[in-house]
Write a protein that holds these residues in place. Structure first.
Motif, PDB file in Angstrom:
ATOM      1  N   UNK A  20     -42.259  51.290  18.081  1.00 33.21           N
ATOM      2  CA  UNK A  20     -43.451  51.730  18.968  1.00 33.21           C
ATOM      3  C   UNK A  20     -42.970  52.272  20.488  1.00 33.21           C
ATOM      4  N   UNK A  21     -42.382  51.274  21.113  1.00 36.60           N
ATOM      5  CA  UNK A  21     -41.963  51.368  22.494  1.00 36.60           C
ATOM      6  C   UNK A  21     -41.159  52.289  22.753  1.00 36.60           C
ATOM      7  N   UNK A  28     -36.338  57.219  19.951  1.00 33.21           N
ATOM      8  CA  UNK A  28     -36.056  56.359  18.795  1.00 33.21           C
ATOM      9  C   UNK A  28     -34.984  55.859  18.636  1.00 33.21           C
ATOM     10  N   UNK A  29     -34.580  55.000  17.408  1.00 33.26           N
ATOM     11  CA  UNK A  29     -33.382  54.647  17.383  1.00 33.26           C
ATOM     12  C   UNK A  29     -32.949  54.569  15.808  1.00 33.26           C
ATOM     13  N   UNK A  49     -31.867  58.922  24.174  1.00 31.79           N
ATOM     14  CA  UNK A  49     -30.471  59.355  23.985  1.00 31.79           C
ATOM     15  C   UNK A  49     -29.913  59.549  25.427  1.00 31.79           C
ATOM     16  N   UNK A  50     -30.743  59.936  26.239  1.00 31.43           N
ATOM     17  CA  UNK A  50     -30.362  60.311  27.766  1.00 31.43           C
ATOM     18  C   UNK A  50     -31.132  59.350  28.943  1.00 31.43           C
ATOM     19  N   UNK A  51     -31.904  58.562  28.516  1.00 29.75           N
ATOM     20  CA  UNK A  51     -32.833  57.658  29.479  1.00 29.75           C
ATOM     21  C   UNK A  51     -31.721  56.847  30.441  1.00 29.75           C
ATOM     22  N   UNK A  54     -31.261  53.201  29.165  1.00 26.22           N
ATOM     23  CA  UNK A  54     -31.088  52.648  27.706  1.00 26.22           C
ATOM     24  C   UNK A  54     -29.960  51.524  27.700  1.00 26.22           C
ATOM     25  N   UNK A  55     -29.286  51.499  28.818  1.00 25.57           N
ATOM     26  CA  UNK A  55     -28.361  50.121  28.966  1.00 25.57           C
ATOM     27  C   UNK A  55     -29.356  48.798  28.795  1.00 25.57           C
ATOM     28  N   UNK A  56     -30.213  48.837  29.578  1.00 30.29           N
ATOM     29  CA  UNK A  56     -31.260  47.624  29.484  1.00 30.29           C
ATOM     30  C   UNK A  56     -31.804  47.549  28.201  1.00 30.29           C
ATOM     31  N   UNK A  57     -32.358  48.649  27.650  1.00 32.64           N
ATOM     32  CA  UNK A  57     -33.033  48.640  26.575  1.00 32.64           C
ATOM     33  C   UNK A  57     -32.191  48.263  25.269  1.00 32.64           C
ATOM     34  N   UNK A  58     -30.786  48.705  25.200  1.00 33.67           N
ATOM     35  CA  UNK A  58     -30.057  48.522  24.164  1.00 33.67           C
ATOM     36  C   UNK A  58     -29.530  46.731  24.331  1.00 33.67           C
ATOM     37  N   UNK A  59     -29.620  46.292  25.529  1.00 33.00           N
ATOM     38  CA  UNK A  59     -29.349  44.740  25.550  1.00 33.00           C
ATOM     39  C   UNK A  59     -30.366  44.158  24.850  1.00 33.00           C
ATOM     40  N   UNK A  60     -31.656  44.562  25.090  1.00 33.20           N
ATOM     41  CA  UNK A  60     -32.917  43.996  24.479  1.00 33.20           C
ATOM     42  C   UNK A  60     -32.840  44.135  22.978  1.00 33.20           C
ATOM     43  N   UNK A  61     -32.472  45.264  22.431  1.00 33.36           N
ATOM     44  CA  UNK A  61     -32.392  45.590  21.321  1.00 33.36           C
ATOM     45  C   UNK A  61     -31.415  44.737  20.556  1.00 33.36           C
ATOM     46  N   UNK A  62     -30.117  44.600  20.987  1.00 36.06           N
ATOM     47  CA  UNK A  62     -29.171  43.856  20.488  1.00 36.06           C
ATOM     48  C   UNK A  62     -29.521  42.199  20.405  1.00 36.06           C
ATOM     49  N   UNK A  63     -30.109  41.810  21.507  1.00 30.27           N
ATOM     50  CA  UNK A  63     -30.692  40.373  21.422  1.00 30.27           C
ATOM     51  C   UNK A  63     -31.700  40.193  20.387  1.00 30.27           C
TER      52      UNK A  63
END
Length: 79
Positions: A20-21, A28-29, A49-51, A54-63
């Motif tokens: 949702x975020x 989306x992912x 995909x172009x934000x 996204x690096x910060x988002x990807x770290x949060x998603x991975x965690x």
């Protein structure tokens, strides 16, 4: 070890809590693949995909994914 489908189901459930975020910002992912070594490949789509965040988002998603799905050894992102 759980079978791949069971692991993917848990990954999807963990991603659904964050979706949702991402969708609020027009993104989306997607799950691309899960290797036999439990390396998860994900792909940002839409605005994600172009934000620039996204690096910060990807770290949060991975965690979050690795915290919820203990079988996942590594998360990689595909362009």
């Amino acid at each position: 070890m759980e079978n791949k489908n069971a692991v993917l189901k848990k990954v999807k459930m963990s991603l659904d809590t964050m979706r949702p975020f991402l969708q609020k910002d027009g993104g989306d992912i997607e799950i691309v693949s899960l290797s036999d070594e439990n390396v998860l490949s994900l792909k940002f789509v839409g605005n994600c995909s172009s934000c620039s965040q996204s690096a910060m988002t990807s770290a949060g998603i991975e965690e979050a994914v690795k915290g919820y799905v203990r079988e996942i050894k590594e998360v990689i992102y595909i362009d």
